[in-house]
Design a protein around this motif. Structure first.
Motif, PDB file in Angstrom:
ATOM      1  N   GLU A 146       0.837  -1.210   0.000  1.00  0.00           N
ATOM      2  CA  GLU A 146       0.000   0.000   0.000  1.00  0.00           C
ATOM      3  C   GLU A 146       0.868   1.253   0.000  1.00  0.00           C
ATOM      4  OE1 GLU A 146      -3.461   2.157   2.723  1.00  0.00           O
ATOM      5  OE2 GLU A 146      -2.723   0.167   3.270  1.00  0.00           O
ATOM      6  N   ILE A 147       1.938   1.232   0.743  1.00  0.00           N
ATOM      7  CA  ILE A 147       2.823   2.396   0.836  1.00  0.00           C
ATOM      8  C   ILE A 147       3.489   2.669  -0.513  1.00  0.00           C
ATOM      9  CG2 ILE A 147       4.995   3.203   1.858  1.00  0.00           C
ATOM     10  CD1 ILE A 147       3.921   1.537   4.409  1.00  0.00           C
ATOM     11  N   ILE A 148       4.029   1.634  -1.128  1.00  0.00           N
ATOM     12  CA  ILE A 148       4.738   1.824  -2.401  1.00  0.00           C
ATOM     13  C   ILE A 148       3.776   2.262  -3.498  1.00  0.00           C
ATOM     14  CG2 ILE A 148       5.993   0.618  -4.229  1.00  0.00           C
ATOM     15  CD1 ILE A 148       7.373  -1.024  -2.026  1.00  0.00           C
ATOM     16  N   PHE A 149       2.600   1.686  -3.530  1.00  0.00           N
ATOM     17  CA  PHE A 149       1.667   1.981  -4.615  1.00  0.00           C
ATOM     18  C   PHE A 149       0.889   3.289  -4.420  1.00  0.00           C
ATOM     19  CE2 PHE A 149       1.495  -2.684  -5.822  1.00  0.00           C
ATOM     20  CZ  PHE A 149       2.088  -2.496  -7.053  1.00  0.00           C
ATOM     21  N   PHE A 154       5.633   8.727   0.069  1.00  0.00           N
ATOM     22  CA  PHE A 154       6.665   7.783  -0.371  1.00  0.00           C
ATOM     23  C   PHE A 154       7.097   8.088  -1.806  1.00  0.00           C
ATOM     24  CE2 PHE A 154       8.306   3.732  -1.970  1.00  0.00           C
ATOM     25  CZ  PHE A 154       9.317   3.530  -1.037  1.00  0.00           C
ATOM     26  N   TYR A 155       6.139   8.454  -2.661  1.00  0.00           N
ATOM     27  CA  TYR A 155       6.541   8.831  -4.026  1.00  0.00           C
ATOM     28  C   TYR A 155       7.438  10.066  -3.991  1.00  0.00           C
ATOM     29  CZ  TYR A 155       6.413  10.312  -8.866  1.00  0.00           C
ATOM     30  OH  TYR A 155       6.791  10.700 -10.132  1.00  0.00           O
ATOM     31  N   THR A 179      11.932  17.058  -8.760  1.00  0.00           N
ATOM     32  CA  THR A 179      11.195  17.274  -7.511  1.00  0.00           C
ATOM     33  C   THR A 179       9.934  18.107  -7.739  1.00  0.00           C
ATOM     34  OG1 THR A 179      12.657  19.134  -6.942  1.00  0.00           O
ATOM     35  CG2 THR A 179      13.191  16.980  -6.003  1.00  0.00           C
ATOM     36  N   GLU A 180       9.930  18.939  -8.777  1.00  0.00           N
ATOM     37  CA  GLU A 180       8.707  19.688  -9.088  1.00  0.00           C
ATOM     38  C   GLU A 180       7.659  18.792  -9.733  1.00  0.00           C
ATOM     39  OE1 GLU A 180       7.731  22.588  -8.058  1.00  0.00           O
ATOM     40  OE2 GLU A 180       9.619  22.748  -6.972  1.00  0.00           O
ATOM     41  N   ILE A 181       8.085  17.737 -10.429  1.00  0.00           N
ATOM     42  CA  ILE A 181       7.127  16.731 -10.912  1.00  0.00           C
ATOM     43  C   ILE A 181       6.440  16.081  -9.718  1.00  0.00           C
ATOM     44  CG2 ILE A 181       6.947  14.449 -11.993  1.00  0.00           C
ATOM     45  CD1 ILE A 181       9.100  15.410 -14.001  1.00  0.00           C
ATOM     46  N   ALA A 182       7.227  15.717  -8.695  1.00  0.00           N
ATOM     47  CA  ALA A 182       6.655  15.132  -7.479  1.00  0.00           C
ATOM     48  C   ALA A 182       5.791  16.144  -6.734  1.00  0.00           C
ATOM     49  CB  ALA A 182       7.772  14.621  -6.576  1.00  0.00           C
ATOM     50  N   HIS A 183       6.234  17.400  -6.713  1.00  0.00           N
ATOM     51  CA  HIS A 183       5.462  18.462  -6.052  1.00  0.00           C
ATOM     52  C   HIS A 183       4.082  18.589  -6.698  1.00  0.00           C
ATOM     53  CE1 HIS A 183       5.382  23.023  -4.852  1.00  0.00           C
ATOM     54  NE2 HIS A 183       4.478  22.319  -4.212  1.00  0.00           N
ATOM     55  N   SER A 184       4.049  18.604  -8.018  1.00  0.00           N
ATOM     56  CA  SER A 184       2.769  18.720  -8.727  1.00  0.00           C
ATOM     57  C   SER A 184       1.856  17.529  -8.444  1.00  0.00           C
ATOM     58  CB  SER A 184       3.020  18.835 -10.238  1.00  0.00           C
ATOM     59  OG  SER A 184       3.740  20.003 -10.545  1.00  0.00           O
ATOM     60  N   ALA A 185       2.461  16.349  -8.316  1.00  0.00           N
ATOM     61  CA  ALA A 185       1.673  15.131  -8.138  1.00  0.00           C
ATOM     62  C   ALA A 185       1.204  14.937  -6.699  1.00  0.00           C
ATOM     63  CB  ALA A 185       2.491  13.911  -8.577  1.00  0.00           C
ATOM     64  N   THR A 186       1.958  15.447  -5.728  1.00  0.00           N
ATOM     65  CA  THR A 186       1.683  15.114  -4.324  1.00  0.00           C
ATOM     66  C   THR A 186       1.400  16.308  -3.423  1.00  0.00           C
ATOM     67  OG1 THR A 186       4.018  15.262  -3.655  1.00  0.00           O
ATOM     68  CG2 THR A 186       3.257  13.134  -4.538  1.00  0.00           C
ATOM     69  N   GLY A 187       1.767  17.516  -3.848  1.00  0.00           N
ATOM     70  CA  GLY A 187       1.656  18.677  -2.967  1.00  0.00           C
ATOM     71  C   GLY A 187       2.793  18.771  -1.974  1.00  0.00           C
ATOM     72  N   ILE A 188       3.833  17.954  -2.139  1.00  0.00           N
ATOM     73  CA  ILE A 188       4.992  17.949  -1.245  1.00  0.00           C
ATOM     74  C   ILE A 188       6.173  18.566  -1.979  1.00  0.00           C
ATOM     75  CG2 ILE A 188       6.610  16.482   0.028  1.00  0.00           C
ATOM     76  CD1 ILE A 188       4.277  14.417   0.208  1.00  0.00           C
ATOM     77  N   ASP A 189       6.761  19.603  -1.378  1.00  0.00           N
ATOM     78  CA  ASP A 189       7.825  20.376  -2.035  1.00  0.00           C
ATOM     79  C   ASP A 189       9.143  20.153  -1.293  1.00  0.00           C
ATOM     80  OD1 ASP A 189       9.438  22.215  -3.270  1.00  0.00           O
ATOM     81  OD2 ASP A 189       8.222  23.972  -2.774  1.00  0.00           O
TER      82      ASP A 189
END
Length: 322
Positions: A146-149, A154-155, A179-189
């Motif tokens: 669940e964490i990985i998916f 975690f992403y 990291t901005e790709i991850a920011h856009s996807a998760t809201g985590i910067d």
């Protein structure tokens, strides 16, 4: 109407072309000489397949052995990442004088990518510990799968750890794009320049900000809305390469919406930072920091049993205060 529209478009085109002639800073023509965000995203996807090979697989490769599959993925990453790194290296070298002894950007990019890919076993080890920390720290987690998916935190840490390795290899721009790709996807910067230790867990994650010069130790847990940031950025570029963000030592927990600011701020090991706190000074080890509970006002009106509400007092206004 159609002719009028065409005339208006022609007029707009002419106006914008005239503005191009002003040679603004944003007008540098790099249409064919800049990294491609789509390709960067594909590189991250291929790295997911390598790092979590039991979870992410390209169905087109299922008839091949694990060795053949891995070879194709590595070749694909090496080709595409080398090309993207070459572009940013060339862009950084534009206008610089050549001594005649520098390694060609293509060769440097290839060497950088080989050095990065050699870090994959270490990345796998770190991310396994991050996944375990998430499972150990979240009673709502049903398992590592669940964490990985599905866990955005975690992403975000997966992308950060890749981007950080490229940052350490002095690759311009691409780590921040990742990291901005991850920011856009998760809201985590998370800035790729931050240093984050092992077994790092972001619970829920949305709204977390971690600045460039942040240093985080091992076994740190951070909740949603936390900012680990600079105390002031009014100095702008004059503050570049200076320690602007806090140091968080081992075994620290930071609850939701806390703000910890300043390059000289150190949060000592084994400390708990409560939610909604605003911290600009160092906190010694083994400390718990919280804010006083606010006064709550309950408007019960003609509640039939209001006399039985223990712990409450009635104000002249009629409000009940705890």
């Amino acid at each position: 109407m159609k002719n009028m529209l065409n005339d208006e478009i022609i007029s707009l085109v002419d106006d914008i072309l005239d503005d191009y002639e002003l040679k603004r800073r944003i007008d540098t023509d790099k249409t064919f000489n800049q990294p491609d965000k789509t390709v960067i995203n594909e590189i991250l996807s291929n790295l997911q397949q390598i790092i979590f090979h039991g979870y992410y697989r390209n169905q087109h490769y299922r008839i091949y052995t694990a060795k053949n599959n891995l070879s194709m993925l590595l070749e694909d990453i090496l080709f595409n990442l080398s090309k993207q790194v070459t572009l940013v290296l060339q862009s950084c070298e534009e206008g610089k004088e050549k001594s005649g002894q520098e390694e060609a950007p293509e060769e440097r990019a290839y060497d950088i990518c080989i050095a990065f890919l050699s870090k994959i076993p270490q990345l796998r080890e770190s991310l396994e510990m991050d996944a375990q920390a998430a499972y150990d720290g979240d009673p709502a987690a049903s398992g590592i799968d669940e964490i990985i998916f599905s866990y955005p935190g975690f992403y975000a840490i997966f992308v950060y750890r890749i981007a950080h390795e490229l940052q350490l290899l002095h690759v311009p721009l691409i780590p921040r794009m990742m990291t901005e790709i991850a920011h856009s996807a998760t809201g985590i910067d998370i800035h790729p320049g931050a240093s984050i230790g092992r077994r790092f867990f972001m619970d829920h994650g949305t709204g977390i900000v971690i600045g460039e010069t942040t240093v985080i130790g091992d076994n740190v847990k951070v909740y949603q809305g936390v900012t680990i940031g600079a105390l002031s950025t009014k100095g702008g570029q004059k503050l570049k390469n200076k320690k602007r963000h806090p140091t968080i030592e081992d075994n620290v927990t930071i609850y939701s919406n806390a703000s910890i600011l300043g390059g000289e701020t150190v949060i000592g090991r084994n400390t708990v930072i409560g939610g909604n706190t605003f911290i600009t000074k160092s906190v010694p080890p083994d400390t718990s920091v919280s804010i006083a509970s606010p006064e709550l006002i309950y408007r019960y009106g003609n509640h039939p049993e209001k006399e039985k509400l223990d712990g409450l007092k009635q104000e002249e206004s009629g409000d009940w205060v705890i």
